[in-house]
Design a protein around this motif. Structure first.
Motif, PDB file in Angstrom:
ATOM      1  N   ARG A  25       0.875  -1.191   0.000  1.00 47.98           N
ATOM      2  CA  ARG A  25       0.000   0.000   0.000  1.00 47.98           C
ATOM      3  C   ARG A  25       0.903   1.228   0.000  1.00 47.98           C
ATOM      4  NH1 ARG A  25      -5.196   0.731   0.688  1.00 47.98           N
ATOM      5  NH2 ARG A  25      -5.502  -1.409   1.469  1.00 47.98           N
ATOM      6  N   ARG A  26       0.657   2.119  -0.952  1.00 52.76           N
ATOM      7  CA  ARG A  26       1.476   3.319  -1.074  1.00 52.76           C
ATOM      8  C   ARG A  26       1.371   4.174   0.182  1.00 52.76           C
ATOM      9  NH1 ARG A  26       2.842   4.720  -6.391  1.00 52.76           N
ATOM     10  NH2 ARG A  26       2.591   6.964  -6.034  1.00 52.76           N
ATOM     11  N   SER A  27       2.446   4.832   0.503  1.00 51.82           N
ATOM     12  CA  SER A  27       2.469   5.697   1.682  1.00 51.82           C
ATOM     13  C   SER A  27       1.376   6.759   1.587  1.00 51.82           C
ATOM     14  CB  SER A  27       3.836   6.378   1.803  1.00 51.82           C
ATOM     15  OG  SER A  27       3.794   7.398   2.774  1.00 51.82           O
ATOM     16  N   TYR A  28       0.758   7.041   2.710  1.00 53.08           N
ATOM     17  CA  TYR A  28      -0.267   8.091   2.745  1.00 53.08           C
ATOM     18  C   TYR A  28       0.359   9.484   2.652  1.00 53.08           C
ATOM     19  CZ  TYR A  28      -3.673   4.526   4.013  1.00 53.08           C
ATOM     20  OH  TYR A  28      -4.490   3.413   4.001  1.00 53.08           O
ATOM     21  N   ASN A  29       1.670   9.549   2.741  1.00 53.16           N
ATOM     22  CA  ASN A  29       2.370  10.835   2.625  1.00 53.16           C
ATOM     23  C   ASN A  29       2.886  11.113   1.218  1.00 53.16           C
ATOM     24  OD1 ASN A  29       2.110  11.443   5.413  1.00 53.16           O
ATOM     25  ND2 ASN A  29       3.827  10.070   5.860  1.00 53.16           N
ATOM     26  N   LYS A  30       2.714  10.148   0.303  1.00 52.92           N
ATOM     27  CA  LYS A  30       3.180  10.364  -1.067  1.00 52.92           C
ATOM     28  C   LYS A  30       2.344  11.451  -1.742  1.00 52.92           C
ATOM     29  CE  LYS A  30       4.623   7.256  -3.953  1.00 52.92           C
ATOM     30  NZ  LYS A  30       6.041   7.588  -4.056  1.00 52.92           N
ATOM     31  N   PRO A  31       2.973  12.299  -2.569  1.00 53.91           N
ATOM     32  CA  PRO A  31       2.215  13.368  -3.230  1.00 53.91           C
ATOM     33  C   PRO A  31       1.263  12.859  -4.296  1.00 53.91           C
ATOM     34  CG  PRO A  31       4.478  13.336  -4.012  1.00 53.91           C
ATOM     35  CD  PRO A  31       4.406  12.370  -2.871  1.00 53.91           C
ATOM     36  N   THR A  32       1.508  11.652  -4.808  1.00 51.29           N
ATOM     37  CA  THR A  32       0.636  11.096  -5.843  1.00 51.29           C
ATOM     38  C   THR A  32       0.073   9.751  -5.397  1.00 51.29           C
ATOM     39  OG1 THR A  32       2.565  10.080  -6.911  1.00 51.29           O
ATOM     40  CG2 THR A  32       1.861  12.234  -7.745  1.00 51.29           C
ATOM     41  N   PHE A  33      -1.224   9.597  -5.548  1.00 49.24           N
ATOM     42  CA  PHE A  33      -1.951   8.357  -5.289  1.00 49.24           C
ATOM     43  C   PHE A  33      -1.679   7.783  -3.898  1.00 49.24           C
ATOM     44  CE2 PHE A  33      -0.778   8.705  -9.792  1.00 49.24           C
ATOM     45  CZ  PHE A  33      -2.047   8.877 -10.349  1.00 49.24           C
ATOM     46  N   LYS A  50      10.100  -5.933   2.861  1.00 47.69           N
ATOM     47  CA  LYS A  50       9.949  -5.046   4.015  1.00 47.69           C
ATOM     48  C   LYS A  50      10.032  -3.594   3.576  1.00 47.69           C
ATOM     49  CE  LYS A  50      14.905  -5.530   5.045  1.00 47.69           C
ATOM     50  NZ  LYS A  50      15.899  -5.991   6.031  1.00 47.69           N
ATOM     51  N   VAL A  51       9.393  -2.742   4.339  1.00 48.26           N
ATOM     52  CA  VAL A  51       9.409  -1.307   4.065  1.00 48.26           C
ATOM     53  C   VAL A  51      10.807  -0.773   4.368  1.00 48.26           C
ATOM     54  CG1 VAL A  51       8.449   0.929   4.702  1.00 48.26           C
ATOM     55  CG2 VAL A  51       6.966  -1.091   4.597  1.00 48.26           C
ATOM     56  N   VAL A  52      11.395  -0.059   3.394  1.00 48.79           N
ATOM     57  CA  VAL A  52      12.743   0.472   3.569  1.00 48.79           C
ATOM     58  C   VAL A  52      12.759   1.991   3.470  1.00 48.79           C
ATOM     59  CG1 VAL A  52      15.121   0.464   2.704  1.00 48.79           C
ATOM     60  CG2 VAL A  52      13.772  -1.654   2.673  1.00 48.79           C
ATOM     61  N   ASP A  53      12.313   2.530   2.328  1.00 53.32           N
ATOM     62  CA  ASP A  53      12.477   3.969   2.075  1.00 53.32           C
ATOM     63  C   ASP A  53      11.230   4.800   2.339  1.00 53.32           C
ATOM     64  OD1 ASP A  53      10.878   3.230  -0.016  1.00 53.32           O
ATOM     65  OD2 ASP A  53      12.263   3.843  -1.613  1.00 53.32           O
ATOM     66  N   GLY A  54      10.188   4.189   2.895  1.00 57.28           N
ATOM     67  CA  GLY A  54       8.987   4.959   3.218  1.00 57.28           C
ATOM     68  C   GLY A  54       8.055   5.206   2.055  1.00 57.28           C
ATOM     69  N   GLU A  55       8.358   4.614   0.885  1.00 55.20           N
ATOM     70  CA  GLU A  55       7.481   4.783  -0.279  1.00 55.20           C
ATOM     71  C   GLU A  55       6.145   4.063  -0.076  1.00 55.20           C
ATOM     72  OE1 GLU A  55       8.066   6.411  -3.479  1.00 55.20           O
ATOM     73  OE2 GLU A  55       9.545   7.434  -2.247  1.00 55.20           O
ATOM     74  N   VAL A  56       6.170   2.998   0.745  1.00 55.32           N
ATOM     75  CA  VAL A  56       4.945   2.234   1.007  1.00 55.32           C
ATOM     76  C   VAL A  56       4.695   2.153   2.507  1.00 55.32           C
ATOM     77  CG1 VAL A  56       5.241   0.886  -1.104  1.00 55.32           C
ATOM     78  CG2 VAL A  56       6.097  -0.021   1.055  1.00 55.32           C
ATOM     79  N   GLU A  57       3.443   1.932   2.852  1.00 58.25           N
ATOM     80  CA  GLU A  57       3.054   1.781   4.254  1.00 58.25           C
ATOM     81  C   GLU A  57       3.370   0.374   4.764  1.00 58.25           C
ATOM     82  OE1 GLU A  57       1.480   3.937   6.534  1.00 58.25           O
ATOM     83  OE2 GLU A  57       2.060   5.495   5.111  1.00 58.25           O
ATOM     84  N   SER A  58       3.044  -0.613   3.922  1.00 61.59           N
ATOM     85  CA  SER A  58       3.179  -1.998   4.363  1.00 61.59           C
ATOM     86  C   SER A  58       3.048  -2.921   3.154  1.00 61.59           C
ATOM     87  CB  SER A  58       2.083  -2.338   5.382  1.00 61.59           C
ATOM     88  OG  SER A  58       0.796  -2.148   4.792  1.00 61.59           O
ATOM     89  N   PHE A  59       3.455  -4.182   3.346  1.00 63.50           N
ATOM     90  CA  PHE A  59       3.262  -5.235   2.350  1.00 63.50           C
ATOM     91  C   PHE A  59       2.313  -6.277   2.929  1.00 63.50           C
ATOM     92  CE2 PHE A  59       7.365  -3.509   1.067  1.00 63.50           C
ATOM     93  CZ  PHE A  59       7.281  -3.527  -0.323  1.00 63.50           C
ATOM     94  N   GLU A  60       1.465  -6.821   2.049  1.00 58.67           N
ATOM     95  CA  GLU A  60       0.549  -7.872   2.477  1.00 58.67           C
ATOM     96  C   GLU A  60       0.460  -8.913   1.374  1.00 58.67           C
ATOM     97  OE1 GLU A  60      -4.082  -8.420   4.029  1.00 58.67           O
ATOM     98  OE2 GLU A  60      -3.222  -6.411   3.781  1.00 58.67           O
TER      99      GLU A  60
END
Length: 311
Positions: free
Chosen positions: A152-160, A243-253
């Motif tokens: 799931r994409r980070s909620y802080n990303k400027p796009t989507f 695993k989440v590394v650079d903060g681009e995503v919130e989590s993996f499922e």
């Protein structure tokens, strides 16, 4: 609820010549031309308004509806420096919202001979409607019930923000090659080692489409974004967990195929990753001509022949 064809049309959203809306786009937009007259992009009128102040390097012809690079810009460096000066001035003046997503990353625009023509800041590419390139990696766990690793994409990303995505994805920035980008993005976004990726990754084709951005809070309406995405399958053992590394995503499922189908129909995926996920279904026999009435159009629209020189 979205059909698979609905999702692909969201990605490949620019009308085709047979469509009624195509003539409207042709009449409304300006062709972005190389110094020798070869089209390399498409520019909307509200962008052209801010290009008329650079007559020595860009010739705007309102009658022909073209913006042409001056023949005096006769090297890759000269053309790239010229565009850099323009977009940096726009950024300084806050002319376009899209430039707030400045990446300090260069994308390459190509000649018909597949050689470098110029480089442009990633955030500015859509303002000129040039083709951009990326990689998308679908990580999956085989077995009686095939499963996909979905971030799931980070909620802080400027796009989507907050939308679902492919396991790993990223733009091909200069001077990185395709496989170099695959390895880099897998490490940065999912913590996967170079050795693991190179021993498990398999090329799975290319998706190409011509996207026109919808109006959002963050971005200007109508910008053109023709794209080529190099697609890879990454078969993963059950005990290998991204695993989440650079903060681009919130989590993996880890999603079952039924869960993926459900989220696609709800519109939970970023537009182009939905198309690439559908392409995964096709090449793995999950989606077949027997059970999908729009199968042929889905395949055709996710492999569009783009009208500008490509890599």
């Amino acid at each position: 609820m979205y059909s698979y064809l609905d999702l692909v049309k969201q990605t490949d959203s620019v009308p085709y010549p047979k469509d009624v809306q195509h003539n409207f786009i042709q009449q409304k937009c300006y062709a972005f031309l190389a110094h020798d007259g070869i089209p390399i992009g498409r520019i909307l009128p509200f962008v052209v308004e801010h290009l008329t102040g650079f007559p020595s390097v860009l010739k705007v012809d309102h009658n022909k509806q073209t913006v042409k690079i001056s023949p005096s810009m006769d090297t890759v460096h000269a053309r790239s420096e010229m565009l850099s000066r323009i977009v940096n001035e726009w950024r300084r003046k806050k002319t376009f919202k899209v430039l707030e997503g400045w990446r300090d990353e260069l994308y390459c625009v190509y000649n018909p001979t597949h050689t470098e023509y110029l480089f442009i800041e990633r955030a500015a590419a859509a303002l000129f409607g040039v083709i951009t390139y990326g990689v998308h990696i679908v990580g999956y766990v085989p077995g009686p019930e095939l499963k996909l690793w979905i971030p799931r994409r980070s909620y802080n990303k400027p796009t989507f923000p907050g939308l679902l995505d492919n396991t790993v994805a990223g733009g091909i920035g200069y001077p990185h090659g395709i496989m170099e980008t695959v390895v880099k993005e897998c490490a940065e976004e999912a913590g996967l080692s170079r050795e693991y990726v190179l021993s498990h990754i398999k090329p799975a084709g290319v998706i190409s489409y011509n996207h026109q951005r919808e109006n959002t809070v963050e971005l200007e309406e109508g910008l053109f974004q023709p794209e080529v995405e190099y697609v890879y399958d990454l078969e993963m053992e059950p005990d290998v967990i991204p695993k989440v590394v650079d903060g681009e995503v919130e989590s993996f499922e880890l999603f079952t195929i039924d869960r993926v189908k459900e989220e696609l129909k709800k519109g939970s995926f970023k537009y182009n990753t939905a198309t690439i996920t559908i392409d995964f279904f096709i090449r793995h026999g999950i989606l077949t001509p027997e059970d999908e009435p729009d199968y042929l159009e889905i395949v055709q629209r996710s492999h569009r022949l783009l009208e500008y020189p490509v890599m």
